[in-house]
Design a protein around this motif. Sequence first.
Motif, PDB file in Angstrom:
ATOM      1  N   LYS A   1       0.840  -1.191   0.000  1.00 53.99           N
ATOM      2  CA  LYS A   1       0.000   0.000   0.000  1.00 53.99           C
ATOM      3  C   LYS A   1       0.881   1.249   0.000  1.00 53.99           C
ATOM      4  CE  LYS A   1      -4.005  -1.933   2.419  1.00 53.99           C
ATOM      5  NZ  LYS A   1      -4.896  -1.804   3.610  1.00 53.99           N
TER       6      LYS A   1
ATOM      7  N   TYR B   1      -2.102   7.422   3.538  1.00 55.00           N
ATOM      8  CA  TYR B   1      -3.526   7.124   3.379  1.00 55.00           C
ATOM      9  C   TYR B   1      -4.232   8.280   2.666  1.00 55.00           C
ATOM     10  CZ  TYR B   1      -8.327   5.813   4.468  1.00 55.00           C
ATOM     11  OH  TYR B   1      -9.656   5.471   4.362  1.00 55.00           O
TER      12      TYR B   1
ATOM     13  N   ASP C   1      -3.578   8.244  -1.102  1.00 57.15           N
ATOM     14  CA  ASP C   1      -3.759   6.958  -1.773  1.00 57.15           C
ATOM     15  C   ASP C   1      -4.766   7.115  -2.919  1.00 57.15           C
ATOM     16  OD1 ASP C   1      -4.329   4.354  -2.570  1.00 57.15           O
ATOM     17  OD2 ASP C   1      -4.306   3.560  -0.528  1.00 57.15           O
TER      18      ASP C   1
ATOM     19  N   HIS D   1      -8.252   5.462  -3.076  1.00 63.52           N
ATOM     20  CA  HIS D   1      -9.352   6.164  -2.423  1.00 63.52           C
ATOM     21  C   HIS D   1      -9.711   7.452  -3.168  1.00 63.52           C
ATOM     22  CE1 HIS D   1      -9.107   3.403   0.886  1.00 63.52           C
ATOM     23  NE2 HIS D   1      -7.880   3.767   1.198  1.00 63.52           N
TER      24      HIS D   1
ATOM     25  N   ASN E   1     -11.915   7.184  -6.250  1.00 64.79           N
ATOM     26  CA  ASN E   1     -13.337   7.023  -5.950  1.00 64.79           C
ATOM     27  C   ASN E   1     -13.954   8.354  -5.550  1.00 64.79           C
ATOM     28  OD1 ASN E   1     -15.382   6.501  -3.413  1.00 64.79           O
ATOM     29  ND2 ASN E   1     -15.775   5.120  -5.128  1.00 64.79           N
ATOM     30  N   TYR E   2     -13.244   9.124  -4.719  1.00 67.78           N
ATOM     31  CA  TYR E   2     -13.735  10.424  -4.256  1.00 67.78           C
ATOM     32  C   TYR E   2     -14.025  11.347  -5.435  1.00 67.78           C
ATOM     33  CZ  TYR E   2     -13.668  14.873  -1.641  1.00 67.78           C
ATOM     34  OH  TYR E   2     -13.973  16.099  -1.100  1.00 67.78           O
TER      35      TYR E   2
ATOM     36  N   ARG F   1     -19.683   7.409  -4.624  1.00 66.79           N
ATOM     37  CA  ARG F   1     -18.457   8.012  -4.107  1.00 66.79           C
ATOM     38  C   ARG F   1     -18.513   7.934  -2.583  1.00 66.79           C
ATOM     39  NH1 ARG F   1     -17.165  13.521  -7.583  1.00 66.79           N
ATOM     40  NH2 ARG F   1     -18.063  12.880  -9.568  1.00 66.79           N
TER      41      ARG F   1
ATOM     42  N   HIS G   1     -13.823   9.788   1.990  1.00 69.52           N
ATOM     43  CA  HIS G   1     -12.396   9.545   2.218  1.00 69.52           C
ATOM     44  C   HIS G   1     -11.818  10.631   3.110  1.00 69.52           C
ATOM     45  CE1 HIS G   1      -8.055  10.128   0.944  1.00 69.52           C
ATOM     46  NE2 HIS G   1      -8.051   8.948   1.526  1.00 69.52           N
TER      47      HIS G   1
END
Length: 388
Positions: free
Chosen positions: A231, A235, A238, A241, A244-245, A254, A257
């Motif tokens: 990963k 965070y 990333d 994520h 998607n946001y 959505r 995050h």
Amino acid sequence: MSVQVTVCMLRPLEVPFRYLFGPGPSNVPPRVLAAGGRGIIGHLHPEMYEIMNDIKKGIQYAFQTQNNMTIAMSGSGHAAMECAVFNTVEPGESVLVAVNGIWGERVAEIAERMGANVHIMVKAPGGVFSNGEIEKALAKHKPVLFFLTHGESSAGLAHPVDGIGDLCRKHNTLFLVDTVASLGASPIFMDQQNIDILYTGSQKALNAPPGTAPISFNERACQKMFNRKTKPVSYLFDMAHLSNYWGNDGQPARLYHHTGPVSGFFSLRESLAILAEKGLEESWRHHREVAGYLWKGLEDMGLKLFIQNKDLRLPSVTTIAIPEGYNWREMLQYIMKHHNMEMTGGLGPSTGGTMRVGLMGYNCQKTNADMALASLADALKNCKKSKA
């Protein structure tokens, strides 16, 4: 209560007006300020998603790319810089960084901190790397990522980009380019020039307040980014994520995050709209014209430009060789005190070698160039010159 209210917090906020003629941030047009002052809406409201979709389209135009994986980071240009490295590089992998100013130094340190095997190509501030030198280093170090600064604001250099993306593809390397100081002022064509990852900042020629950072990844970069063994170390940054946001991953919903900078996104959208209305080619032409006017005025004054080749000068940030016998700090302090105007010295490797004048976006006007020239002439007249 053991901690009492301090007097300063009972005073109203005061912010002076300044002519921001340094390398950024630049003065923001009233239209962008007004956009940022609109009422807050929720960061997950449908209307906010629509604004984010508009931002994505505006970035695609500014970058000249059709990449779906195009977003704006919540943070300064450094956020995009770290996002690019953190998502595409895993610990132990080889990274090659072209260092000819501060931004290459920063990327090398970021890659080193997250455990990459960092190799650097170094030239003095303002130095240019030939495609032959780059290919030799690519063949030797076999990096997964090669970084180059297009607009090196610490030296005032607009580095040539043509052909480098082709070399990176030949050597199976991702090509990462920093356009924080150049986007909107100097031509860049992400798709045409085979740039795999491109980013910029909001606060320079784009003319939004600092705090958002457009970035785009092409399919080659996405393949590397989304097929990792580990990963990313951050965070917040990333892209699994963030994609998607921003509605880029094909998922129907959505998910939460982080809370994006709502007012910052309002401002960024408005600044991208202004660029779209003006047109990229006109923006490039206008920055070049005003920069040429400034360059001639500086030379007529007897000042020497740091980048001697006009074709390699960054139109948004002009670097002046410090005039012999003068203390550059004293000159800049004089200009701030007597003209309410920010200009700056060098940064990183160029510290002590240059003074920097930035005329970009809203500030890119010949009348502002005249003001900058007059303030420099006044400083040359009134600052003490050493006998040496």
